[in-house]
Motif scaffolding. Structure first.
Motif, PDB file in Angstrom:
ATOM      1  N   ILE A 239      25.135   0.075  -6.755  1.00 15.35           N
ATOM      2  CA  ILE A 239      24.750   1.439  -7.128  1.00 15.35           C
ATOM      3  C   ILE A 239      25.783   2.076  -8.053  1.00 15.35           C
ATOM      4  O   ILE A 239      25.436   2.858  -8.943  1.00 15.35           O
ATOM      5  N   ILE A 240      27.065   1.737  -7.877  1.00 18.04           N
ATOM      6  CA  ILE A 240      28.106   2.303  -8.747  1.00 18.04           C
ATOM      7  C   ILE A 240      27.964   1.760 -10.163  1.00 18.04           C
ATOM      8  O   ILE A 240      28.234   2.469 -11.131  1.00 18.04           O
ATOM      9  N   SER A 241      27.503   0.512 -10.298  1.00 21.46           N
ATOM     10  CA  SER A 241      27.325  -0.035 -11.643  1.00 21.46           C
ATOM     11  C   SER A 241      26.191   0.660 -12.381  1.00 21.46           C
ATOM     12  O   SER A 241      26.203   0.751 -13.605  1.00 21.46           O
ATOM     13  N   GLU A 242      25.197   1.173 -11.640  1.00 25.50           N
ATOM     14  CA  GLU A 242      24.093   1.883 -12.286  1.00 25.50           C
ATOM     15  C   GLU A 242      24.367   3.378 -12.402  1.00 25.50           C
ATOM     16  O   GLU A 242      24.046   3.992 -13.415  1.00 25.50           O
ATOM     17  N   LYS A 243      24.930   3.970 -11.351  1.00 26.98           N
ATOM     18  CA  LYS A 243      25.213   5.411 -11.342  1.00 26.98           C
ATOM     19  C   LYS A 243      26.652   5.625 -10.887  1.00 26.98           C
ATOM     20  O   LYS A 243      26.923   5.690  -9.695  1.00 26.98           O
TER      21      LYS A 243
END
Length: 148
Positions: free
Chosen positions: A111-115
């Motif tokens: 999720i951190i890589s996307e947001k």
């Protein structure tokens, strides 16, 4: 009673040996491997459970009959079992925390890589998963306070 302890120890050593052997030389035939594992695991489980029950049944008298501490600071069987029981919550809680942190950490990285703005929220989830290990440590500290 010593033969039961030796049987459990031998069982664990053989299990580790088979695991190391299969790590370096894995089985290729799937059907043969399935049958072999089924029989091996059943025999291993039967031996381990029966030896553990026998050790508890035969060793309980020795553990209960002795005092919890002797005069010169020697550790008796009862005190050793109490200390072992006090350490179990930390070990099991750390194992549970490891099982919880694995998927949560993988999902957090995804999720951190996307947001990237979700970083703080994912830290909270990881902290909740790590809290399991802290609870086990607190229980162990409380039990050690009761033993001493």
């Amino acid at each position: 009673m010593y033969w039961l302890t030796a049987m459990i120890g031998l069982n664990l050593l053989l299990t580790l040996g088979v695991g190391i052997y299969l790590e370096f030389r894995p089985m290729r035939d799937g059907v043969r491997a399935q049958r072999w594992w089924r029989g091996t695991m059943a025999a291993n489980l039967l031996l381990f459970v029966s030896a553990s029950i026998g050790l508890l049944a035969l060793g309980m008298h020795d553990a209960v009959a002795q005092e919890t501490a002797t005069a010169h600071g020697e550790i008796s069987v009862g005190l050793g079992l109490a200390l072992l029981g006090a350490g179990l919550p930390t070990g099991l809680a750390a194992f549970g925390a490891g099982l919880a942190v694995g998927p949560v950490g993988a999902a957090s990285l995804a999720i951190i890589s996307e947001k990237p703005e979700m970083f703080g929220r994912t830290l909270i989830y990881l902290g909740l998963a790590e809290g399991i290990a802290i609870y086990g440590l607190v229980v162990t500290i409380l039990l050690l306070g009761k033993i001493a």
